[in-house]
Scaffold this motif. Structure first.
Motif, mmCIF file in Angstrom:
data_model
loop_
_atom_site.group_PDB
_atom_site.id
_atom_site.type_symbol
_atom_site.label_atom_id
_atom_site.label_comp_id
_atom_site.label_asym_id
_atom_site.label_seq_id
_atom_site.Cartn_x
_atom_site.Cartn_y
_atom_site.Cartn_z
ATOM 1 N N LEU A 1 0.873 -1.176 0.000
ATOM 2 C CA LEU A 1 0.000 0.000 0.000
ATOM 3 C C LEU A 1 0.909 1.224 0.000
ATOM 4 O O LEU A 1 1.911 1.258 0.721
ATOM 5 N N SER A 2 0.580 2.209 -0.809
ATOM 6 C CA SER A 2 1.497 3.340 -0.950
ATOM 7 C C SER A 2 0.942 4.612 -0.319
ATOM 8 O O SER A 2 -0.001 5.223 -0.816
ATOM 9 N N MET A 3 1.554 4.993 0.779
ATOM 10 C CA MET A 3 1.231 6.274 1.404
ATOM 11 C C MET A 3 1.572 7.410 0.443
ATOM 12 O O MET A 3 0.875 8.418 0.383
ATOM 13 N N ARG A 4 2.654 7.214 -0.267
ATOM 14 C CA ARG A 4 3.109 8.260 -1.178
ATOM 15 C C ARG A 4 2.013 8.553 -2.207
ATOM 16 O O ARG A 4 1.631 9.705 -2.402
ATOM 17 N N SER A 5 1.467 7.497 -2.823
ATOM 18 C CA SER A 5 0.400 7.718 -3.811
ATOM 19 C C SER A 5 -0.813 8.345 -3.145
ATOM 20 O O SER A 5 -1.452 9.238 -3.700
ATOM 21 N N PHE A 6 -1.120 7.848 -1.950
ATOM 22 C CA PHE A 6 -2.294 8.391 -1.264
ATOM 23 C C PHE A 6 -2.137 9.892 -1.023
ATOM 24 O O PHE A 6 -3.030 10.685 -1.313
ATOM 25 N N ILE B 1 -0.079 12.069 -2.451
ATOM 26 C CA ILE B 1 0.009 12.882 -3.668
ATOM 27 C C ILE B 1 -1.369 13.045 -4.302
ATOM 28 O O ILE B 1 -1.758 14.146 -4.692
ATOM 29 N N SER B 2 -2.134 11.957 -4.360
ATOM 30 C CA SER B 2 -3.446 12.110 -4.983
ATOM 31 C C SER B 2 -4.381 12.938 -4.096
ATOM 32 O O SER B 2 -5.151 13.757 -4.592
ATOM 33 N N SER C 1 -6.889 17.212 -4.335
ATOM 34 C CA SER C 1 -8.256 17.644 -4.053
ATOM 35 C C SER C 1 -8.388 18.370 -2.714
ATOM 36 O O SER C 1 -9.383 19.020 -2.458
ATOM 37 N N VAL C 2 -7.382 18.258 -1.866
ATOM 38 C CA VAL C 2 -7.480 18.791 -0.513
ATOM 39 C C VAL C 2 -6.206 19.569 -0.225
ATOM 40 O O VAL C 2 -5.124 19.125 -0.600
ATOM 41 N N ARG D 1 7.311 16.182 -4.733
ATOM 42 C CA ARG D 1 6.019 15.926 -5.343
ATOM 43 C C ARG D 1 4.869 16.750 -4.770
ATOM 44 O O ARG D 1 3.777 16.736 -5.313
ATOM 45 N N VAL D 2 5.083 17.415 -3.647
ATOM 46 C CA VAL D 2 4.037 18.296 -3.146
ATOM 47 C C VAL D 2 4.595 19.715 -3.134
ATOM 48 O O VAL D 2 5.798 19.909 -2.990
ATOM 49 N N SER D 3 3.707 20.677 -3.305
ATOM 50 C CA SER D 3 4.162 22.065 -3.392
ATOM 51 C C SER D 3 4.704 22.537 -2.043
ATOM 52 O O SER D 3 3.994 22.512 -1.034
ATOM 53 N N PRO D 4 5.976 22.939 -1.996
ATOM 54 C CA PRO D 4 6.552 23.344 -0.700
ATOM 55 C C PRO D 4 5.909 24.601 -0.128
ATOM 56 O O PRO D 4 5.973 24.832 1.081
#
Ligand SMILES: *[C@@H]1O[C@H](CO)[C@@H](O)[C@H](O)[C@H]1NC(C)=O
Ligand SMILES: *[C@@H]1O[C@H](CO)[C@@H](O)[C@H](O)[C@H]1NC(C)=O
Ligand SMILES: *[C@@H]1O[C@H](CO)[C@@H](O)[C@H](O)[C@H]1NC(C)=O
Ligand SMILES: *[C@@H]1O[C@H](CO)[C@@H](O)[C@H](O)[C@H]1NC(C)=O
Ligand SMILES: *[C@@H]1O[C@H](CO)[C@@H](O)[C@H](O)[C@H]1NC(C)=O
Ligand SMILES: *[C@@H]1O[C@H](CO)[C@@H](O)[C@H](O)[C@H]1NC(C)=O
Ligand SMILES: *[C@@H]1O[C@H](CO)[C@@H](O)[C@H](O)[C@H]1NC(C)=O
Ligand SMILES: *[C@@H]1O[C@H](CO)[C@@H](O)[C@H](O)[C@H]1NC(C)=O
Ligand SMILES: *[C@@H]1O[C@H](CO)[C@@H](O)[C@H](O)[C@H]1NC(C)=O
Ligand SMILES: *[C@@H]1O[C@H](CO)[C@@H](O)[C@H](O)[C@H]1NC(C)=O
Length: 762
Positions: free
Chosen positions: A187-192, A194-195, A199-200, A219-222
């Motif tokens: 299970l990927s926390m990273r994918s969770f 990022i996706s 939306s949030v 991968r996330v906006s700093p």
């Protein structure tokens, strides 16, 4: 349904007025904070207001939003389900915080978590449908009340936290405690993450795993999402790069390569020794700030014994992290977010000028007896420096007729007499107490001076003890030394002298305690020259009558039983011999199983006859407070003053009440923020589902004329003539009856009830 519409409307009105008050309150802050940004520190609510409602429940998150600073950050510990959804639950094992173990009895498993075989119920074995639709969250901390579990609060997903709450949370913090464990289970926390971030708005992501934070760093906006490295115990090993957290702490420039801040256990900043004393603070905050890292401190919990240095006051604890000469942390992670909210916005950097409001009058109980043995020189000097308005002396008489200050006529308990050669002075005096005791009138004054004082331990049944370093310090004072000390203090406005057992002492011991007190006051010049108020308190009207004949002091009548009202005729009688009245906390806000049940008519009635009301006893230990006060002595005092409209507090921790009076938020009048508003007595009880409601109790009695009428004090007997009587002055039990009529006393919790009502109607 129109009732629910009205509730929603009223609720949003209450909240929006609270918010505008907050905004104006924060603008008035001019003192520069020693945070990295210069802004006030953040309040992060761990699982919402998890100190009272189940962690990560809708109620916990809602209460956090309603009682905290408006930009409170809601914290969710993310766990992944078998189908990759993210739910909020405080631990990777679900059984303590949800109903899972009773629903899926055979689904417990043993998995390796960071290399440690761990038995429990894990989210990876269940689908979102299993968890969100079948399971409910429950109180996972066993010292907290489980009475709210029957509300069947659903497990929240990360999406629910942002979409289901009103008002909408302003900021969200996701803690990813175990990325590697979920990775091992494909299970990927990273994918969770990022996706979800598409939306949030995720404001903060923390993790104790370097590997995870590095994997999402690009991968996330700093600017939108701050990555925070979470430190665990100094000797714990970080699982992805296999170094201890203690060694990583020495490598902050490395941390800065993938995180903008750190979250540390609070003891990293203010360490405590094995005996729970605070040591000097470390340089961690300044070091991290120099490295450009923000610092968040974790583990702020009101319902555990704090370091002795804080005198059990959680506001004092928070202040040590945000208002000191060296640094301020950038945020605190708390289970009780009302406490840091008030500390940050109302208590930090008090303005020098603010003399504070007049209410309540702060009267000590045996001096600052929460910190030192009662009625000692040290307890009194502490009470004076703590800012008490009135210091108190409960007078006892020695065998040689010297009046002393001692918390009880029985020396056992307040001194070490039982271990001295005077232990054979044990006698019985049924008029005073049922069992035997070593009474003050059995020792002469030089013998009493040989005794060592002992610090009080009113909560020893909960294994909570007052500062052991001060257990036997200080010296007892004669009434005349007490008066000299009081006269010489410019900050206090007066003294309170407590007189009990006068009839017994006159009849059976040939001692006139009233004459002794009047004489000492007169010799000390308190009858006319000191400019200080003298209050004489007694539970016996005959004592006050006697004083009234001889001097012009404020006479204070103490009602030592629980009452819900007093007849008009009784209050008129009281006015004959008293100028003010002392009642117990439960005579203002009765309790049932430590939940407030409502408000009595006592204060209203006494006020109608212009009698000020002082209330006892306000202690800092959380076990002394009803659940409704969130284990925070300041919330309790505030609710009694603003909601109960009392005039004074009698307290063994005068510092807390004195500092309450000086807090900046009290000046905001009708714009007072929610965290400085009184709780509404009885509203928490309404959130308890009917089947587990504590059974209603019979209401307390009404005080009548026969309760206050007493025969006049007997004349002092020349010879000692033991007489048999069955009188007893033992304290009435403090817990007992309740079920009082309910009156509005505040706004804060009424809105919780409405919110819950609306949640259930949706
Ligand atoms: C769950 O509760 C048990 C019993 O008190 C305790 O020993 C255990 O540490 C708790 N587990 C978690 C994950 O909190
Ligand atoms: C994870 O996926 C790999 C490859 O698809 C598979 O070999 C492995 O058994 C899976 N592990 C678990 C715990 O499901
Ligand atoms: C800091 O940590 C990094 C990564 O583990 C390591 O390469 C570096 O040598 C460390 N620096 C110091 C001063 O320990
Ligand atoms: C905490 O109290 C202890 C005992 O009184 C004292 O030695 C210590 O210096 C105090 N710590 C701080 C940080 O003031
Ligand atoms: C503080 O008091 C001084 C002198 O009374 C006054 O000039 C000053 O304006 C006051 N400051 C504030 C912030 O009230
Ligand atoms: C107190 O009693 C002791 C005997 O225990 C006696 O020696 C002493 O003189 C007495 N002191 C006073 C002030 O009466
Ligand atoms: C009175 O207070 C002053 C300082 O405020 C102190 O120097 C003096 O010793 C005190 N006197 C007595 C009798 O305690
Ligand atoms: C103060 O009281 C004493 C005794 O009660 C009296 O002798 C004295 O005159 C009074 N002083 C004043 C200024 O009233
Ligand atoms: C008692 O006194 C209150 C306040 O003065 C008054 O409003 C009330 O009517 C009185 N009740 C009775 C029964 O006299
Ligand atoms: C109050 O004092 C009177 C004497 O004035 C005495 O008879 C009575 O027992 C005392 N009441 C209590 C409750 O101690």
């Amino acid at each position: 349904m129109c009732t629910s519409r009205a509730a929603v409307l009223l609720f949003s009105l209450l909240v929006s007025s609270a918010i505008s008050a907050l905004v104006s309150a924060q603008k008035s802050t001019t003192t520069p904070w020693r945070t990295l940004s210069g802004n006030p520190p953040l309040v992060i609510a761990r699982g919402g207001f998890s100190g009272i409602f189940p962690d990560s429940s809708s109620a916990a998150y809602s209460l956090a939003l309603m009682t905290s600073v408006p930009d409170v950050v809601l914290w969710c510990d993310v766990q992944l389900t078998k189908d990759g959804a993210g739910i909020c639950a405080p631990d990777v094992k679900l059984e303590n915080s949800t109903s899972i173990a009773s629903l899926f009895k055979d689904m417990g498993k043993t998995y390796s978590v960071n290399g440690v075989p761990t038995q429990g119920w894990f989210s990876i074995d269940f689908t979102l449908n299993d968890l969100a639709n079948l399971c409910t969250v429950i109180q996972g901390v066993y010292s907290r009340t489980s009475k709210f579990d029957g509300n069947l609060f659903p497990i929240f997903t990360v999406q629910d936290v942002v979409s289901q709450l009103k008002p909408r949370p302003r900021a969200l913090w996701l803690n990813i405690q175990h990325d590697m464990f979920f990775t091992q289970h494909n299970l990927s926390m990273r994918s969770f993450v990022i996706s979800t971030s598409r939306s949030v708005v995720i404001d903060y992501i923390s993790s104790p795993e370097v590997g995870f934070l590095r994997s999402i760093a690009g991968r996330v906006s700093p600017t939108r999402t701050k990555l925070i490295f979470r430190f665990m115990g100094q000797d714990d090993i970080e699982p992805s790069i296999k170094q201890t957290y203690g060694s990583l702490l020495k490598n902050l420039t490395f941390i800065k390569t993938f995180a903008s801040g750190i979250l540390v256990p609070k003891v990293y900043i203010w360490p405590v020794d094995v005996n729970n004393y605070l040591q000097a603070h470390t340089s961690l905050v300044s070091d991290a700030h120099k490295a450009g890292l923000t610092v968040f401190a974790a583990d702020f919990v009101n319902d555990v014994p704090l370091s002795y240095n804080y005198s059990f006051d959680p506001v004092a604890e928070t202040l040590s992290y945000i208002d000191n000469d060296a640094f301020s942390v950038d945020g605190v992670l708390s289970d009780f977010p009302i406490t840091p909210s008030a500390a940050i916005d109302c208590f930090a950097y008090p303005s020098k000028n603010s003399s504070g409001q007049a209410m309540p009058l702060v009267i000590s109980l045996n001096g600052a007896s929460g910190d030192y043995p009662g009625c000692t020189d040290l307890a009194y000097s502490q009470a004076i420096s703590d800012g008490a308005d009135i210091i108190d002396c409960p007078v006892q008489m020695s065998k040689d007729r010297i009046p002393f200050c001692l918390s009880s006529i029985n020396l056992i308990g307040s001194s070490n007499v039982a271990t001295t050669q005077f232990r054979d002075r044990m006698t019985t005096a049924p008029e005073i107490q049922s069992g035997p005791g070593i009474f003050s009138f059995s020792l002469n004054s030089s013998e009493i001076q040989q005794l060592r004082p002992v610090i009080a331990s009113p909560f020893s049944q909960y294994k909570i003890f007052r500062n052991p370093a001060n257990r036997n310090v200080g010296n007892f004072l004669s009434l005349s030394s007490f008066l000299t000390l009081a006269k010489n203090s410019s900050s206090i406005s007066g003294v309170l002298i407590n007189i009990e057992n006068a009839a017994y002492l006159a009849k059976d011991q040939s001692l006139s305690i009233t004459d002794a007190v009047l004489d000492a006051l007169s010799k000390a010049g308190f009858n006319n020259q000191t400019g200080k108020k003298v209050m004489i308190k007694s539970t016996n009207s005959s004592v006050l009558m006697k004083i009234k004949e001889n001097a012009n002091y404020e006479l204070v009548y103490e009602v030592d039983e629980n009452i819900r009202d007093a007849t008009n005729a009784t209050v008129l009688d009281i006015k004959d011999f008293a100028d003010s009245v002392v009642v117990k906390k439960t005579s203002v806000f009765p309790t049932n199983e430590a939940f407030l049940t409502g408000v009595t008519d006592v204060v209203t009635k006494l006020h109608a006859f212009k009698l000020p009301v002082y209330v006892q006893t306000f202690s800092n230990e959380f076990v002394s407070q009803a659940w409704d006060f969130f284990s925070d002595a300041t919330v309790e005092v505030n609710s009694f003053v603003m909601g109960g409209e009392i005039d004074g507090v009698i307290t063994d921790f005068p510092k807390t009440s004195a500092s309450y009076k000086r807090n900046k938020c009290l000046a905001l009048g009708s714009k007072i923020p929610a965290y400085m508003s009184p709780v509404q007595a009885g509203s928490l009880l309404e959130v308890i589902p009917r089947p587990v409601l504590p059974p209603a109790q019979a209401p307390y009695p009404v005080l009548t004329e026969s309760d206050v009428a007493e025969p006049p004090l007997p004349a002092v007997q020349k010879a000692l003539a033991p007489t048999a009587t069955d009188g007893s002055t033992a304290e009435a039990p403090s817990q007992g009856k309740s079920g009082q009529p309910k009156l509005p006393a505040g706004i804060l919790l009424s809105s919780v009830v409405m919110l819950l009502v609306t949640l259930f109607l949706l």
